[in-house]
Motif scaffolding. Structure first.
Motif, PDB file in Angstrom:
ATOM      1  N   ASP A  82      49.161 -73.822  35.755  1.00 44.05           N
ATOM      2  CA  ASP A  82      49.647 -75.198  36.392  1.00 44.05           C
ATOM      3  C   ASP A  82      48.273 -75.972  36.831  1.00 44.05           C
ATOM      4  N   ALA A  83      47.429 -75.759  37.360  1.00 37.05           N
ATOM      5  CA  ALA A  83      46.229 -76.575  38.030  1.00 37.05           C
ATOM      6  C   ALA A  83      46.027 -78.186  36.587  1.00 37.05           C
ATOM      7  N   VAL A  84      45.613 -76.958  35.349  1.00 35.83           N
ATOM      8  CA  VAL A  84      45.087 -77.531  34.429  1.00 35.83           C
ATOM      9  C   VAL A  84      46.518 -78.306  34.005  1.00 35.83           C
ATOM     10  N   ALA A  85      47.321 -78.238  34.125  1.00 35.43           N
ATOM     11  CA  ALA A  85      49.003 -78.839  33.596  1.00 35.43           C
ATOM     12  C   ALA A  85      48.829 -80.253  34.549  1.00 35.43           C
ATOM     13  N   SER A  86      48.631 -79.546  35.577  1.00 33.65           N
ATOM     14  CA  SER A  86      48.152 -80.686  36.610  1.00 33.65           C
ATOM     15  C   SER A  86      47.753 -81.848  36.022  1.00 33.65           C
ATOM     16  N   ALA A  87      46.839 -81.606  36.061  1.00 34.27           N
ATOM     17  CA  ALA A  87      45.092 -82.424  35.689  1.00 34.27           C
ATOM     18  C   ALA A  87      45.628 -82.922  34.573  1.00 34.27           C
ATOM     19  N   LYS A  88      45.926 -82.628  33.431  1.00 39.46           N
ATOM     20  CA  LYS A  88      46.393 -82.570  32.023  1.00 39.46           C
ATOM     21  C   LYS A  88      46.909 -84.257  32.140  1.00 39.46           C
ATOM     22  N   ALA A  89      48.251 -83.796  33.329  1.00 40.07           N
ATOM     23  CA  ALA A  89      49.821 -85.200  32.690  1.00 40.07           C
ATOM     24  C   ALA A  89      49.200 -86.419  33.970  1.00 40.07           C
ATOM     25  N   ALA A  90      48.039 -85.779  35.007  1.00 31.42           N
ATOM     26  CA  ALA A  90      47.393 -87.287  35.781  1.00 31.42           C
ATOM     27  C   ALA A  90      46.438 -87.671  35.087  1.00 31.42           C
ATOM     28  N   GLN A  91      45.896 -86.919  34.316  1.00 34.90           N
ATOM     29  CA  GLN A  91      44.494 -87.554  32.877  1.00 34.90           C
ATOM     30  C   GLN A  91      45.339 -88.465  32.130  1.00 34.90           C
ATOM     31  N   GLU A  92      45.952 -88.377  31.429  1.00 38.49           N
ATOM     32  CA  GLU A  92      46.909 -89.004  30.944  1.00 38.49           C
ATOM     33  C   GLU A  92      47.396 -90.708  31.526  1.00 38.49           C
ATOM     34  N   TYR A 101      37.192 -87.818  28.480  1.00 36.61           N
ATOM     35  CA  TYR A 101      37.348 -86.892  27.480  1.00 36.61           C
ATOM     36  C   TYR A 101      38.530 -86.735  27.700  1.00 36.61           C
ATOM     37  N   GLY A 102      39.724 -86.799  29.043  1.00 35.70           N
ATOM     38  CA  GLY A 102      40.507 -85.480  29.341  1.00 35.70           C
ATOM     39  C   GLY A 102      40.431 -85.040  30.897  1.00 35.70           C
ATOM     40  N   VAL A 103      40.256 -83.466  30.746  1.00 36.92           N
ATOM     41  CA  VAL A 103      40.398 -82.701  31.786  1.00 36.92           C
ATOM     42  C   VAL A 103      38.708 -81.914  31.585  1.00 36.92           C
ATOM     43  N   ILE A 104      38.568 -82.099  32.548  1.00 33.85           N
ATOM     44  CA  ILE A 104      37.020 -81.100  32.117  1.00 33.85           C
ATOM     45  C   ILE A 104      37.332 -80.311  33.517  1.00 33.85           C
ATOM     46  N   ALA A 105      36.125 -78.406  33.059  1.00 42.85           N
ATOM     47  CA  ALA A 105      36.378 -77.885  33.787  1.00 42.85           C
ATOM     48  C   ALA A 105      35.201 -77.816  34.675  1.00 42.85           C
ATOM     49  N   ASP A 138      43.419 -77.091  26.849  1.00 43.21           N
ATOM     50  CA  ASP A 138      43.425 -78.630  27.411  1.00 43.21           C
ATOM     51  C   ASP A 138      42.763 -79.296  27.924  1.00 43.21           C
ATOM     52  N   VAL A 139      41.791 -77.962  27.993  1.00 41.63           N
ATOM     53  CA  VAL A 139      40.680 -78.533  28.828  1.00 41.63           C
ATOM     54  C   VAL A 139      39.450 -78.558  27.454  1.00 41.63           C
ATOM     55  N   GLN A 140      39.211 -80.178  28.114  1.00 39.32           N
ATOM     56  CA  GLN A 140      38.413 -80.715  26.100  1.00 39.32           C
ATOM     57  C   GLN A 140      36.797 -80.337  26.612  1.00 39.32           C
ATOM     58  N   LEU A 141      35.978 -80.884  28.431  1.00 42.58           N
ATOM     59  CA  LEU A 141      34.979 -80.481  28.806  1.00 42.58           C
ATOM     60  C   LEU A 141      34.893 -80.088  29.165  1.00 42.58           C
ATOM     61  N   ILE A 142      32.964 -79.243  29.282  1.00 43.45           N
ATOM     62  CA  ILE A 142      32.869 -77.708  29.960  1.00 43.45           C
ATOM     63  C   ILE A 142      31.466 -78.562  30.905  1.00 43.45           C
ATOM     64  N   LEU A 143      31.537 -78.232  32.629  1.00 44.74           N
ATOM     65  CA  LEU A 143      30.355 -78.729  33.257  1.00 44.74           C
ATOM     66  C   LEU A 143      30.205 -77.409  33.863  1.00 44.74           C
ATOM     67  N   ALA A 144      29.414 -76.439  33.032  1.00 48.22           N
ATOM     68  CA  ALA A 144      28.551 -75.351  33.954  1.00 48.22           C
ATOM     69  C   ALA A 144      27.522 -75.256  35.493  1.00 48.22           C
ATOM     70  N   THR A 145      27.229 -74.950  36.278  1.00 45.10           N
ATOM     71  CA  THR A 145      26.274 -74.995  36.917  1.00 45.10           C
ATOM     72  C   THR A 145      25.756 -73.524  37.588  1.00 45.10           C
TER      73      THR A 145
END
Length: 502
Positions: A17-27, A110-114, A192-199
């Motif tokens: 749900d969080a990813v779906a909301s993020a995708k819609a908001a980002q568009e 990019y779109g949605v970033i994890a 629906d995640v287009q990029l990962i920022l992993a620390t």
């Protein structure tokens, strides 16, 4: 068992749900102009700055790591310094034009970033990643470390509330409510995640790069600090002491070992003691080593970010009450030497070398134990040696006469302010940069033609030329046969080539 499965399914659905909301908001957010985007980023930065101390306190209470005052400074660095460094950067529409080359560049998100957040710097890293994502018109879904979920989510909530108040679409900043390793991996692999920022740790970074998505994965460091004989010793020790004790050593760029020229060894030790460092005896060093690494190369998470006095007490050692740093002398650099490894605490290894060449080799050996590609600091007044360290070391940042923990992130140097530091191919990363907004945009280029290229017809072969001449000339000289004409043509062609070569 059934209840546990149900909880896992609920958590997975919340993630989706969080990813779906993020995708819609980002568009929707992708259609914002630069002024609208900048207003959102400014609001989030100001809100984070106002809550810097509260977030620091919550982080220390939840994780048990670090120092409230220092975590406050890190939060302010993320909210102020990072914001100041990106505030005037163009990230919408046409961002650069080169009239000479006739190239025009435009930015696309990019779109949605994890975004995976570590427990050592949970709130400052969350603030940092939210700001650079918003500035580039991306959505972000944060996966906190399980031991720092409350404070990380709180930082994200503060940024989100301010962003929405400034006009950003709701859902643009999301998070994993109850993070687990499995949920983090599910987030990174979500279609629906287009990029990962992993620390985080090495395992997390490997998971990010194996997810099948573009990823900036940044893992551990094992930063050596070399004090060369021409250094300003009091200043060098002050810088190292400040850096290594900052937030009890939780920044991955903090020094893990100090390498000292023999001629200044005694002076360096005196300065460390003057600042509140405790030099461990061989027996005490062994006791501390067992506390740091109860098993081979496996750091005891119970001492991460704890004070020097606490760590000493766990080793059964009594140190003066004001002790800020524990130092153990070493002669070997190897994987089975605990003090040679990254310790994420105010504990430092101490190596003595005969000259800068030996110091150089010692630093390279230390970097090989988990620090390749990250950072190194040199304290020296000899510019030639400083440049040699730049050329010879497999690191992305060679910091000069500055505290490593603060210099690497750009707080005391001219490097781009960042809480995520690339290690380049040395460390298995895609970039050696300090990650910032430049890394979160697709750059499209409009390129006008500037050169004329003439593509001629293929040259005919000699025989074709001879045949063409015979056909043309033959009817004009009927008394000369075809073979004679061919011979003359070939002779003329040969003479022409000879004259051309001459």
């Amino acid at each position: 068992m059934i209840a546990r499965i149900d909880q896992d399914l609920v958590a997975l659905q919340l993630l989706r749900d969080a990813v779906a909301s993020a995708k819609a908001a980002q568009e929707e957010f992708a259609r914002f102009n630069q002024e609208q985007v900048d207003r959102v980023v400014q609001a989030a930065a100001e809100a984070a700055e106002a809550e810097a101390e509260t977030l620091a306190r919550e982080a220390v209470e939840e994780t048990g790591f670090g120092v409230v005052e220092h975590k406050t400074m890190k939060n302010l660095f993320a909210a102020r310094d990072v914001y100041d460094s990106i505030r005037d950067v163009k990230t919408v529409g046409i961002i650069r034009e080169d009239p000479r080359r006739k190239v025009v560049e435009a930015a696309d998100p990019y779109g949605v970033i994890a975004a995976v957040i570590p427990s050592t710097n949970p709130t400052s890293t969350a603030i940092f990643k939210c700001l650079i994502a918003l500035k580039t018109r991306n959505a972000i879904v944060i996966s906190p470390h399980p031991s720092a979920s409350r404070c990380t989510i709180r930082a994200a909530e503060i940024c989100a509330k301010a962003a929405y108040g400034a006009g950003a679409p709701r859902g643009l900043i999301g998070w994993v409510e109850k993070p687990t390793v499995e949920l983090t991996e599910a987030l990174m692999k979500h279609p629906d995640v287009q990029l990962i920022l992993a620390t985080g740790g090495a395992g997390l970074v490997r998971a990010a790069y194996s997810s099948g998505k573009p990823a900036y994965g940044v893992g551990p460091g094992n930063v050596p600090a070399y004090i060369e004989e021409s250094a300003d010793v009091p200043r060098a020790v002050q810088d190292i002491f400040t850096s290594k004790t900052f937030d009890n050593g939780t920044i991955c760029a903090s020094e893990q070992a100090v390498v000292v020229d023999r001629r200044i060894r005694d002076e360096v030790i005196r300065e460390f003691r003057r600042h509140g460092a405790y030099m461990l005896s061989p027996e005490e060093k062994d006791a501390v080593a067992k506390v740091l690494f109860p098993s081979t190369r496996k750091l005891n998470s119970g001492i991460v970010g704890k004070s020097a006095v606490y760590i000493a007490s766990q080793a059964g050692i009594t140190v003066p009450p004001g002790t800020k740093l524990l130092i153990g002398e070493e002669t070997r650099v190897a994987a089975d030497v605990p003090f040679a490894l990254e310790k994420l605490s105010p504990v430092l290894a101490f190596y003595t070398v005969e000259n800068w060449e030996e110091g150089c080799r010692c630093c390279i050996d230390l970097l090989a134990l988990g620090g390749r590609g990250h950072s190194l600091v040199i304290h020296s007044g000899n510019e030639e040696i400083i440049r040699e360290f730049l050329l010879q070391k497999p690191v992305s940042r060679v910091l000069v006469n500055t505290p490593a923990a603060l210099g690497a992130i750009g707080a005391t140097t001219g490097l781009r302010p960042s809480m995520t530091l690339g290690c380049g191919s040395f460390g298995g990363n895609i970039t050696s940069d300090n990650i910032t907004v430049d890394h979160l945009m697709n750059i499209k280029r409009l390129a006008y033609g500037t050169k004329e290229v003439t593509i001629g017809e293929a040259e005919a072969s000699d025989e074709e030329l001879v045949k063409a001449v015979v056909q043309e000339v033959g009817p004009l000289v009927p008394h000369v046969n075809e073979h004679e004409i061919s011979a003359v043509v070939r002779e003329v062609m040969g003479r022409m080539r000879g004259a051309s070569r001459a």
